[in-house]
Design a protein around this motif. Structure first.
Motif, PDB file in Angstrom:
ATOM      1  N   TYR B  88      84.992  53.026  98.855  1.00 30.17           N
ATOM      2  CA  TYR B  88      84.153  51.963  98.311  1.00 30.17           C
ATOM      3  C   TYR B  88      84.980  50.734  98.030  1.00 30.17           C
ATOM      4  O   TYR B  88      86.212  50.789  97.967  1.00 30.17           O
ATOM      5  N   GLN B  89      84.274  49.621  97.828  1.00 25.41           N
ATOM      6  CA  GLN B  89      84.951  48.375  97.451  1.00 25.41           C
ATOM      7  C   GLN B  89      83.964  47.521  96.656  1.00 25.41           C
ATOM      8  O   GLN B  89      82.829  47.295  97.101  1.00 25.41           O
ATOM      9  N   LEU B  90      84.418  47.076  95.501  1.00 32.84           N
ATOM     10  CA  LEU B  90      83.601  46.163  94.707  1.00 32.84           C
ATOM     11  C   LEU B  90      83.514  44.821  95.403  1.00 32.84           C
ATOM     12  O   LEU B  90      84.510  44.301  95.900  1.00 32.84           O
ATOM     13  N   LYS B  91      82.318  44.276  95.428  1.00 31.65           N
ATOM     14  CA  LYS B  91      82.137  42.958  96.033  1.00 31.65           C
ATOM     15  C   LYS B  91      81.863  41.949  94.932  1.00 31.65           C
ATOM     16  O   LYS B  91      80.750  41.811  94.457  1.00 31.65           O
ATOM     17  N   GLY B  92      82.874  41.286  94.490  1.00 28.62           N
ATOM     18  CA  GLY B  92      82.684  40.237  93.485  1.00 28.62           C
ATOM     19  C   GLY B  92      82.701  40.790  92.077  1.00 28.62           C
ATOM     20  O   GLY B  92      82.772  41.998  91.868  1.00 28.62           O
ATOM     21  N   PRO B  93      82.611  39.902  91.092  1.00 32.80           N
ATOM     22  CA  PRO B  93      82.683  40.315  89.685  1.00 32.80           C
ATOM     23  C   PRO B  93      81.374  40.939  89.226  1.00 32.80           C
ATOM     24  O   PRO B  93      80.323  40.762  89.843  1.00 32.80           O
ATOM     25  N   ALA B 104      77.712  44.361  93.068  1.00 30.29           N
ATOM     26  CA  ALA B 104      77.483  44.879  94.419  1.00 30.29           C
ATOM     27  C   ALA B 104      78.697  45.694  94.848  1.00 30.29           C
ATOM     28  O   ALA B 104      79.842  45.325  94.553  1.00 30.29           O
ATOM     29  N   VAL B 105      78.443  46.778  95.527  1.00 31.54           N
ATOM     30  CA  VAL B 105      79.521  47.657  95.977  1.00 31.54           C
ATOM     31  C   VAL B 105      79.281  48.016  97.439  1.00 31.54           C
ATOM     32  O   VAL B 105      78.166  48.368  97.826  1.00 31.54           O
ATOM     33  N   ASP B 106      80.328  47.910  98.242  1.00 28.82           N
ATOM     34  CA  ASP B 106      80.280  48.433  99.622  1.00 28.82           C
ATOM     35  C   ASP B 106      80.717  49.890  99.590  1.00 28.82           C
ATOM     36  O   ASP B 106      81.831  50.199  99.166  1.00 28.82           O
ATOM     37  N   PHE B 107      79.848  50.754 100.058  1.00 31.71           N
ATOM     38  CA  PHE B 107      80.162  52.189 100.068  1.00 31.71           C
ATOM     39  C   PHE B 107      80.141  52.693 101.504  1.00 31.71           C
ATOM     40  O   PHE B 107      79.193  52.444 102.243  1.00 31.71           O
ATOM     41  N   THR B 108      81.203  53.398 101.885  1.00 28.35           N
ATOM     42  CA  THR B 108      81.322  53.939 103.248  1.00 28.35           C
ATOM     43  C   THR B 108      81.149  55.452 103.201  1.00 28.35           C
ATOM     44  O   THR B 108      81.721  56.114 102.329  1.00 28.35           O
ATOM     45  N   PHE B 177      75.474  48.236  98.171  1.00 32.95           N
ATOM     46  CA  PHE B 177      74.515  48.741  97.183  1.00 32.95           C
ATOM     47  C   PHE B 177      74.596  47.888  95.923  1.00 32.95           C
ATOM     48  O   PHE B 177      75.682  47.558  95.451  1.00 32.95           O
ATOM     49  N   LYS B 178      73.425  47.558  95.405  1.00 32.95           N
ATOM     50  CA  LYS B 178      73.376  46.788  94.165  1.00 32.95           C
ATOM     51  C   LYS B 178      73.373  47.776  93.013  1.00 32.95           C
ATOM     52  O   LYS B 178      72.470  48.606  92.910  1.00 32.95           O
ATOM     53  N   MET B 179      74.402  47.704  92.176  1.00 31.01           N
ATOM     54  CA  MET B 179      74.534  48.637  91.054  1.00 31.01           C
ATOM     55  C   MET B 179      74.003  47.980  89.795  1.00 31.01           C
ATOM     56  O   MET B 179      74.439  46.888  89.423  1.00 31.01           O
ATOM     57  N   ARG B 180      73.056  48.650  89.156  1.00 33.40           N
ATOM     58  CA  ARG B 180      72.526  48.144  87.884  1.00 33.40           C
ATOM     59  C   ARG B 180      72.928  49.084  86.777  1.00 33.40           C
ATOM     60  O   ARG B 180      72.882  50.309  86.943  1.00 33.40           O
TER      61      ARG B 180
END
Lengths: 444, 208
Positions: B88-93, B104-108, B177-180
């Motif tokens: 995974y990788q966090l996208k932005g703060p 937002a998180v990129d998940f592979t 994926f948008k994490m809330r």
């Protein structure tokens, strides 16, 4: 919690009055001031001094002195009385006029309400359920079930394909006679890929274990007869010796030899009895071990693949021989195509090499596509072609392997019990052996 | 006061208590509490390590823990390959107002949909080969015919899977994926969404 008395009988009313009268006497109430009977109504009420309607056995504080009776010191005890209430229920009243049954049910309901409230508090507050503001539908999903279903779905899709692979019928190597082909499956048709040079329909056979296409092409001024064969199991390539021996005395015409089998398609082989040398193996049995020292021996193994070994004693030291993997050998040669390329051996160009390679002669070859059970039989009619040109033409078909067999008048292609090429010199010659492909589908 | 009235008052008091507890009353903050970004990274670190019980600590109202062990040769292999695929990788703060947060998180992950067709084709190819070889342990002979056994077919599918997983990247998907998150009882909790749940499980489109 009192039920109204309603429509009691006169006898019951009298009894009530009697009891009531006794009560009033003991409390000192003047009869003149109050006559319960006169004032008694059928609905169980009476009218008091205040002209207001009061219930009999009222427990109100106002009426308690007049109605509820004497104190215990007066010695009168109201017995427990049972009446029929308006609702049809039996109501029992104690000495205080209180509804005894109503007292019990009332208390029970209160206790139940308290217990319910406690349970509600216990459930709501500590678990934080009230705080769980949003749940997604995935909260009802179980990851184990989800993954297992996904995995099963993937596996099921693959297994469905695998199980569509038709069963592979097998022939025993020791079987003398193979199953008979289905006569109705010998047909003729126009094919998208294989075409006769004269645009006539090609010969075609197909069942669950074998498919055959036979067609003719014109190349370098000679007719090339092709039979393309797919089989499902290596055991379907058969080799047969006349009388099962290698002997010049034991020969027959190819259509007769073929007719004694149940082959679908076949061809003349290496005419091994014509020479005294060349390793011959048939159905895994070594028939002849004498070597020539120079020939290429075609080896057909248990996996249905062709390869070549030299016809010398090293043959018997090879792994493929020692492992018992060889089903058949053919002793003529040379190899024409090896690994998709034309063999550059001098056996194809030396005029003195076996098979008269530099002459224009009818030719015959057995070939294999890749390492599949996919083969090609080829004969060239007269006037024929040189061996090198033959190899080059064969190579253009895309075969991985091609092996030269006895040509000339021996070169004969067989299909459905008949010869389908133009044999040199007016007709076939007798020979010692043929090879053929058989169906493996058992006859009913 | 009659029992009726007392009971009524008790119910009123209870209702008041329930209402108060449902309110978002700010609580006093004492000590160091995790930031939402830390929650997201800890959650995905746990997922990538295959520690789903640990990941559950950061989730609200859902569990990723498996109630049973995966069974079957093929399924076990597939599950292992799935776990190896996670990254995974966090996208932005992370954006937060103290009570809500999102990022937002990129998940592979290993996408089983991408795997399906190649798996079918390779399994069929291997199956045909084993039938023609009459490979022991995979086929049985009945009525002069050779066919694959059920056990053999599953082994073939597992072998095909191993072969395809020699180059697994071809079958990986990376989605954003948008994490809330919501701040609750002293910590940040993630709301699991259907698409993230399915991605963690391989994303295979079933008929469910």
């Amino acid at each position: 919690m009192k039920d109204k008395l309603h429509l009691i009988s006169d006898d019951e009313a009298d009894e009530l009055i009697r009891q009531f009268g006794q009560a009033t006497q003991s409390t000192g109430i003047n009869d003149q001031d109050f006559n319960p009977k006169d004032s008694f109504s059928h609905d169980g009420h009476y009218y008091g001094e205040d002209d207001r309607q009061h219930e009999v056995f009222s427990t109100s504080s106002d009426d308690s002195a007049a109605i509820s009776g004497p104190d215990s010191e007066a010695g009168y005890d109201f017995p427990e009385q049972t009446f029929v209430s308006e609702g049809g229920k039996n109501i029992t009243r104690d000495k205080n006029g209180a509804d005894s049954k109503n007292t019990i049910s009332s208390a029970g309901r209160k206790v139940g309400a308290v217990i319910l409230c406690v349970l509600l508090m216990t459930w709501l507050l500590p678990s934080g359920n009230v705080m769980n503001l949003q749940t997604t539908s995935s909260s009802s999903k179980d990851r184990f079930t989800f993954f297992q279903n996904a995995s099963n779905g993937l596996l099921s899709d693959s297994l469905n394909e695998i199980h569509r692979i038709p069963r592979s019928y097998v022939l025993e190597l020791s079987d003398v006679l193979t199953p008979a082909p289905d006569e109705s499956s010998f047909t003729e048709r126009m094919d998208e890929v294989r075409k006769n040079y004269d645009d006539t329909p090609i010969r075609y056979y197909k069942d669950d274990s074998i498919e055959v296409k036979c067609w003719k092409e014109m190349r370098q001024g000679a007719v090339f007869n092709f039979s393309e064969v797919w089989i499902s199991h290596p055991s379907q390539l058969r080799r047969t010796l006349v009388d099962n021996v290698i002997s010049k005395k034991h020969r027959d015409f190819p259509q007769n030899i073929f007719g004694r089998t149940n082959g679908v398609v076949g061809m003349s082989a290496d005419y091994c009895a014509f020479r005294a040398y060349g390793i011959v193996i048939q159905f895994g049995n070594v028939i002849r071990t004498k070597t020539s020292g120079f020939m290429d021996i075609a080896v057909y193994d248990k996996n249905g693949n062709f390869s070549t070994l030299k016809d010398n004693p090293d043959f018997f030291e090879s792994d493929i021989y020692k492992n018992g993997d060889i089903i058949h050998t053919f002793a003529f040669g040379p190899m024409l195509v090896d690994n998709y390329t034309v063999n550059d051996s001098t056996l194809l160009t030396n005029p003195r090499a076996q098979g008269e390679p530099t002459r224009h002669d009818p030719r015959a070859a057995i070939c294999q596509f890749d390492y599949d059970k996919h083969y090609l039989l080829c004969t060239v009619d007269a006037p024929g072609i040189t061996m090198l040109d033959f190899a080059k033409e064969i190579q253009t078909t895309g075969v991985r392997f091609a092996y030269n067999l006895d040509g000339g008048q021996t070169a004969t292609l067989l299909y459905n019990k008949e010869i389908i090429n133009i044999v040199a010199y007016g007709g076939p010659r007798d020979m010692s052996d043929i090879l053929y492909f058989a169906t493996a589908v058992p006859n009913d | 006061m009659t029992i009726v009235k007392r009971t009524f008052c008790l119910l009123i008091a209870l209702a008041a208590m329930v209402s108060l507890s449902a309110c978002d009353m700010p609580m006093s903050i004492v000590g160091d509490l995790p930031e939402p970004e830390e929650t997201v990274t800890c959650f995905f670190d746990s997922v990538c390590e295959g520690d789903f019980e640990g990941a559950d600590e950061y989730l609200s109202g859902v569990s990723l823990s498996m109630r049973d062990k995966v069974t079957g040769v093929f399924s076990q292999k597939l599950y292992d390959y799935l776990l190896k695929s996670y990254s995974y990788q966090l996208k932005g703060p992370v954006k937060s107002d103290g009570l809500d947060a999102e990022c937002a998180v990129d998940f592979t992950y290993l996408d089983l949909n991408l795997l399906n067709e190649d798996l079918k084709n390779l399994s069929t190819k291997i199956g045909k080969s084993y039938i023609s070889e009459a490979k022991e342990g995979y086929v049985e002979k009945k009525d002069d015919a050779i066919s694959l056994t059920d056990e053999g077919a599953e082994k073939i599918a597992a072998e095909a899977l191993d072969s395809l997983m020699a180059t697994p990247e071809k079958y990986y998907s990376t989605k954003t994926f948008k994490m809330r998150m919501k701040y609750s009882f002293g910590k940040w909790l993630i709301y699991m969404t259907d698409d993230l749940f399915e991605a963690i499980s391989g994303g295979f489109e079933t008929n469910d």
